[in-house]
Structure formats: structure tokens, C-alpha cells
Write an enzyme that holds these catalytic residues in place. Structure first.
Site, mmCIF file in Angstrom:
data_model
loop_
_atom_site.group_PDB
_atom_site.id
_atom_site.type_symbol
_atom_site.label_atom_id
_atom_site.label_comp_id
_atom_site.label_asym_id
_atom_site.label_seq_id
_atom_site.Cartn_x
_atom_site.Cartn_y
_atom_site.Cartn_z
ATOM 1 N N LYS A 81 0.882 -0.817 -1.892
ATOM 2 C CA LYS A 81 0.020 -1.750 -1.180
ATOM 3 C C LYS A 81 -0.925 -2.481 -2.130
ATOM 4 C CE LYS A 81 1.464 -1.279 3.059
ATOM 5 N NZ LYS A 81 2.222 -2.406 3.693
ATOM 6 N N TYR A 96 2.244 5.056 -1.532
ATOM 7 C CA TYR A 96 1.882 4.023 -0.552
ATOM 8 C C TYR A 96 0.727 3.168 -1.072
ATOM 9 C CZ TYR A 96 0.294 2.079 3.948
ATOM 10 O OH TYR A 96 -0.105 1.254 4.971
#
Length: 300
Positions: free
Chosen positions: A175, A171
Site C-alpha cells: 500500500k 500489505y
């Protein structure tokens, strides 16, 4: 009084729940016609349902706004193209793209599976690239035909991508990639009348209620700082013609707005020759002593 997005057409991905839902509702309140995209999956990406997107559409229409539902997988290149085409066919144009869709499969790095890594990178990073690629092609074609767009893109990065987050390697990597994608897109698309920015939101959603449970407690002062609706007015402004900044990342939590400064050149040591390995240690330690301390990794 007319809203700041009157007459504009927007796509919001992952808009059936959480932040995306609030973004779609706020953009509609500000006058935009909205394509509400949501695959309708569970938190870990399983299943498909158009129900969440249609529910948001029904709310917008009941309030007198314009909206249509879309169930595309935004990480599928062809489906992302069809999403952009739907906005243009339904409302005659496209002015705003809000890339929001995503899910989590949290694991400590030593336990992360290849399939989990691939799934998270695909949905977040490719899921930003694919709609942005097709929307950009449309805006470039419009500019070349003499119809200069006044288009806006709002991507969704995260503090996890900017500072890192323990247990969220995939993640965080995705991002962080989205923040870099925002910089490149802003530089490339400005000539076509497109401003590209990103938000790094902190809010109560299905993705955060586990890792940040303590922060979700009821506030003593009555202001729910983790309400996802707090983030959406910032998105609405970034989507408006009044927004002339591009290539920036804005962190939003409750009533707090923070302009991220990202990676910047810091202190320097330079020789007019090649460094020897024995010299590097003292030089780097001196640079670290002169530099600003990095933000701590979330969960550290």
C-alpha cells in the site's frame, strides 16, 4: 438530474464485494457505464468465480444502468490488457480506472512466508500497475491522435501503507508502494489529460472485520461510519471531470475526509564538509526535536 459521471466509462477492479462493489454501484448511479471486475476469490486469494461480479452487473442493469462483468486476474499483465480492451470494445472508450482489488495474508514479520509476501505484493502492487499501464497506453495513444482524454485514475492505498500496521508487513509495503506509484503516475500522465489520485479508506469489509472488530460495533448516533458506501462518493468525485487535483492521497472514514501530506522535507542541518560519525547523533537528535511527531503505527 444527470449524475457527475454521465457518459463516462469506468473499470472498477475487485468490484464484486466490499468497497469495490459500492464504488461500482455509485459510479453507475452517477451515470457511468461500468466494467465490473472481480476474480471471485476468497479472502486469502483462493478460488475463482464470476458470480460476485455478475451480481453487481445485474443490480446496475436492473436500475437502468450499463455494466458488463469481467473475471480477469488484474495482476496478470495480459489479462489486465484484455480488461482494458473489454471496456473499449463494450462501450467505445475508457475514462476512469478505479484500482481496488486486493486481499490480505496477515502475519507478524518473523512468521511471514515468502509465498505470502509474494502473493500480497503481486495482487496489490502489480495489480495496480498492470491495469494502469495498459489504460495509460490507451490514453497516450488517444492524446497523440488529437483526442485529448479527460481521464481519471483512483488507486487504493491505506493507512497501513502510510503509517504502517503491525502484523501487516506485506500489505503495508504494497500500500505504501501504491501511494508512491500514484505520485509518479500523476507526474507522468498529466500531459495526456489523466489525473491520478489515491484513497486510503477505512470501512467494514472482509479484509477489516478481523483486525478492526471493535470499530465495527453499532454506532450510538445511528451513523454507520464503517459502511463501505461512505467512501464511494469520494471515489465518484475523484473520477469526475470536476476533479482537477492529481497526485494526492485522501483518507476517507465515515463522514471524514483527510488530505494526507505524506513525506515532506522537514528541518535541516547542513555543513560545507562531510559529517563525522561522532557529529551525526547530536544533529539528528536536534532535528527530531524540531520535527512533527510521526503518526503511530496501527496496532502499536
Amino acid at each position: 438530474m444527470a449524475g457527475i459521471l454521465e457518459g463516462r466509462v469506468a473499470i472498477v477492479t475487485g468490484a464484486g464485494r466490499g468497497l469495490g462493489r459500492e464504488h461500482a454501484l455509485e459510479l453507475a448511479r452517477q451515470g457511468a457505464a461500468v466494467v465490473v471486475n472481480d476474480l471471485g476469490t476468497t479472502l486469502d486469494g483462493a478460488g475463482v468465480s464470476v458470480g460476485p461480479a455478475q451480481e453487481v452487473v445485474d443490480i446496475i442493469r436492473a436500475s437502468g444502468g450499463e455494466a458488463v462483468a469481467n473475471g480477469a486476474d488484474i495482476a496478470d499483465f495480459a489479462q489486465a490488457a484484455a480488461l482494458v480492451d473489454q471496456a473499449i470494445s463494450a462501450f467505445g472508450r475508457l475514462d476512469i480506472l478505479v484500482n481496488n482489488a486486493g486481499f490480505v495474508r496477515d502475519r507478524m514479520l518473523v512468521n511471514a512466508g515468502e509465498d505470502e509476501w509474494d502473493a500480497v505484493i503481486r495482487v496489490h502492487l502489480k495489480g495496480h500497475f498492470a491495469p494502469l499501464r495498459h489504460a495509460s497506453a490507451y490514453w497516450r495513444a488517444e492524446a497523440k491522435e488529437g483526442r485529448q482524454p479527460l481521464a481519471r485514475v483512483v488507486n487504493t492505498s491505506s493507512g497501513a501503507g502510510l503509517q504502517g500496521s503491525i502484523g501487516q508487513a506485506a500489505y503495508s509495503a504494497a500500500k505504501g508502494g501504491i501511494a508512491s506509484l500514484t505520485l509518479v503516475a500523476a507526474a507522468e500522465l498529466g500531459r495526456y489529460g489523466v489525473a491520478v489520485n489515491a484513497i486510503a479508506p477505512s470501512a467494514r469489509t472482509r479484509m477489516t472485520e478481523g483486525p478492526f472488530a471493535d470499530a465495527m460495533a453499532a454506532p450510538e448516533d445511528g451513523f454507520d461510519r464503517m459502511d463501505p458506501a461512505n467512501v464511494s462518493p469520494v471515489v465518484a468525485w475523484l473520477a469526475s471531470a470536476d476533479c482537477t487535483i492529481s497526485g494526492r492521497v485522501i483518507e476517507v472514514e465515515g463522514g471524514r475526509i483527510c488530505l494526507e501530506e505524506g513525506w515532506r522535507h522537514g528541518p535541516v542541518r547542513e555543513l560545507d564538509r562531510r559529517w563525522s560519525a561522532a557529529e551525526v547523533g547530536d544533529a539528528v537528535r536536534a532535528l527530531v526535536a524540531e520535527s512533527v511527531d510521526p503518526e503511530p503505527v496501527y496496532g502499536a
